[in-house]
Design a protein around this motif. Structure first.
Motif, PDB file in Angstrom:
ATOM      1  N   THR A   5       0.832  -1.202   0.000  1.00  0.00           N
ATOM      2  CA  THR A   5       0.000   0.000   0.000  1.00  0.00           C
ATOM      3  C   THR A   5       0.867   1.253   0.000  1.00  0.00           C
ATOM      4  O   THR A   5       2.059   1.206   0.314  1.00  0.00           O
ATOM      5  N   HIS A   6       0.231   2.340  -0.346  1.00  0.00           N
ATOM      6  CA  HIS A   6       0.908   3.639  -0.335  1.00  0.00           C
ATOM      7  C   HIS A   6       1.475   3.937   1.048  1.00  0.00           C
ATOM      8  O   HIS A   6       2.595   4.414   1.191  1.00  0.00           O
ATOM      9  N   ARG A   7       0.714   3.627   2.067  1.00  0.00           N
ATOM     10  CA  ARG A   7       1.162   3.871   3.442  1.00  0.00           C
ATOM     11  C   ARG A   7       2.402   3.051   3.775  1.00  0.00           C
ATOM     12  O   ARG A   7       3.352   3.553   4.375  1.00  0.00           O
ATOM     13  N   GLU A   8       2.408   1.776   3.360  1.00  0.00           N
ATOM     14  CA  GLU A   8       3.588   0.937   3.599  1.00  0.00           C
ATOM     15  C   GLU A   8       4.809   1.503   2.876  1.00  0.00           C
ATOM     16  O   GLU A   8       5.916   1.506   3.411  1.00  0.00           O
ATOM     17  N   MET A   9       4.607   1.984   1.649  1.00  0.00           N
ATOM     18  CA  MET A   9       5.713   2.571   0.900  1.00  0.00           C
ATOM     19  C   MET A   9       6.260   3.796   1.630  1.00  0.00           C
ATOM     20  O   MET A   9       7.463   3.968   1.752  1.00  0.00           O
ATOM     21  N   ARG A  10       5.369   4.624   2.126  1.00  0.00           N
ATOM     22  CA  ARG A  10       5.791   5.841   2.826  1.00  0.00           C
ATOM     23  C   ARG A  10       6.527   5.494   4.118  1.00  0.00           C
ATOM     24  O   ARG A  10       7.564   6.090   4.429  1.00  0.00           O
ATOM     25  N   ASN A  11       6.013   4.525   4.875  1.00  0.00           N
ATOM     26  CA  ASN A  11       6.603   4.196   6.165  1.00  0.00           C
ATOM     27  C   ASN A  11       7.869   3.348   6.070  1.00  0.00           C
ATOM     28  O   ASN A  11       8.688   3.364   6.981  1.00  0.00           O
ATOM     29  N   ASN A  12       8.019   2.592   4.986  1.00  0.00           N
ATOM     30  CA  ASN A  12       9.158   1.682   4.859  1.00  0.00           C
ATOM     31  C   ASN A  12       9.939   1.924   3.568  1.00  0.00           C
ATOM     32  O   ASN A  12      10.401   0.980   2.927  1.00  0.00           O
ATOM     33  N   SER A  13      10.096   3.172   3.182  1.00  0.00           N
ATOM     34  CA  SER A  13      10.692   3.461   1.873  1.00  0.00           C
ATOM     35  C   SER A  13      12.114   2.921   1.733  1.00  0.00           C
ATOM     36  O   SER A  13      12.480   2.426   0.666  1.00  0.00           O
ATOM     37  N   ALA A  14      12.921   2.970   2.781  1.00  0.00           N
ATOM     38  CA  ALA A  14      14.303   2.476   2.685  1.00  0.00           C
ATOM     39  C   ALA A  14      14.312   0.982   2.392  1.00  0.00           C
ATOM     40  O   ALA A  14      15.062   0.507   1.526  1.00  0.00           O
ATOM     41  N   GLU A  15      13.482   0.231   3.082  1.00  0.00           N
ATOM     42  CA  GLU A  15      13.415  -1.216   2.864  1.00  0.00           C
ATOM     43  C   GLU A  15      12.879  -1.534   1.471  1.00  0.00           C
ATOM     44  O   GLU A  15      13.384  -2.434   0.793  1.00  0.00           O
ATOM     45  N   ILE A  16      11.878  -0.793   1.029  1.00  0.00           N
ATOM     46  CA  ILE A  16      11.309  -0.995  -0.303  1.00  0.00           C
ATOM     47  C   ILE A  16      12.379  -0.759  -1.363  1.00  0.00           C
ATOM     48  O   ILE A  16      12.538  -1.547  -2.301  1.00  0.00           O
ATOM     49  N   LEU A  17      13.145   0.321  -1.227  1.00  0.00           N
ATOM     50  CA  LEU A  17      14.190   0.618  -2.209  1.00  0.00           C
ATOM     51  C   LEU A  17      15.295  -0.428  -2.197  1.00  0.00           C
ATOM     52  O   LEU A  17      15.862  -0.743  -3.249  1.00  0.00           O
ATOM     53  N   ARG A  18      15.607  -0.994  -1.035  1.00  0.00           N
ATOM     54  CA  ARG A  18      16.590  -2.080  -0.983  1.00  0.00           C
ATOM     55  C   ARG A  18      16.090  -3.298  -1.766  1.00  0.00           C
ATOM     56  O   ARG A  18      16.842  -3.933  -2.500  1.00  0.00           O
ATOM     57  N   ARG A  19      14.807  -3.610  -1.607  1.00  0.00           N
ATOM     58  CA  ARG A  19      14.231  -4.750  -2.327  1.00  0.00           C
ATOM     59  C   ARG A  19      14.262  -4.506  -3.835  1.00  0.00           C
ATOM     60  O   ARG A  19      14.589  -5.410  -4.609  1.00  0.00           O
ATOM     61  N   VAL A  20      13.932  -3.293  -4.250  1.00  0.00           N
ATOM     62  CA  VAL A  20      13.944  -2.958  -5.675  1.00  0.00           C
ATOM     63  C   VAL A  20      15.375  -3.003  -6.210  1.00  0.00           C
ATOM     64  O   VAL A  20      15.626  -3.536  -7.295  1.00  0.00           O
TER      65      VAL A  20
END
Length: 88
Positions: A5-20
Motif C-alpha cells: 500500500t501507499h502507506r507501507e511505501m511511505r513508512n518503509n521506503s528504505a526497505e522498499i528501495l533495498r528490495r527494488v
C-alpha cells in the motif's frame, strides 16, 4: 510481483528501495487500485537518455579522443571569453 500500500511505501521506503535494488518489482496501491510499479532500472543512464532523445550514441570509441592533436596558444580562455563579451 509483490504489492504494497501507499502507506507501507511511505513508512518503509528504505526497505522498499533495498528490495527494488536487489531486483524485485513492487506494485504500489492506493485505495486498492494499482497506482504505480517500482522496478529496478533495465539499462544504463546513458541508454535511458538516448531512449528519451536527450543524448545520442557516440560515433566512435572514447579511445579516439587520444588521437586528437592538441595545440598550445598564447591566449588564455579568460582572454577569449573577455574578447567575446566585448565592452559594455
Amino acid at each position: 510481483m509483490s504489492s504494497i500500500t501507499h502507506r507501507e511505501m511511505r513508512n518503509n521506503s528504505a526497505e522498499i528501495l533495498r528490495r527494488v535494488a536487489a531486483g524485485e518489482s513492487i506494485q504500489i496501491t492506493n485505495n486498492g487500485q494499482i497506482a504505480a510499479v517500482i522496478s529496478p532500472p533495465t539499462g544504463t543512464i546513458l541508454d535511458e537518455l538516448i531512449a528519451q532523445g536527450h543524448a545520442r550514441q557516440g560515433v566512435s570509441d572514447l579511445s579516439a579522443l587520444l588521437t586528437v592533436d592538441r595545440h598550445r596558444v598564447d591566449v588564455t580562455s579568460a582572454e577569449i571569453i573577455e574578447d567575446a563579451r566585448g565592452r559594455w
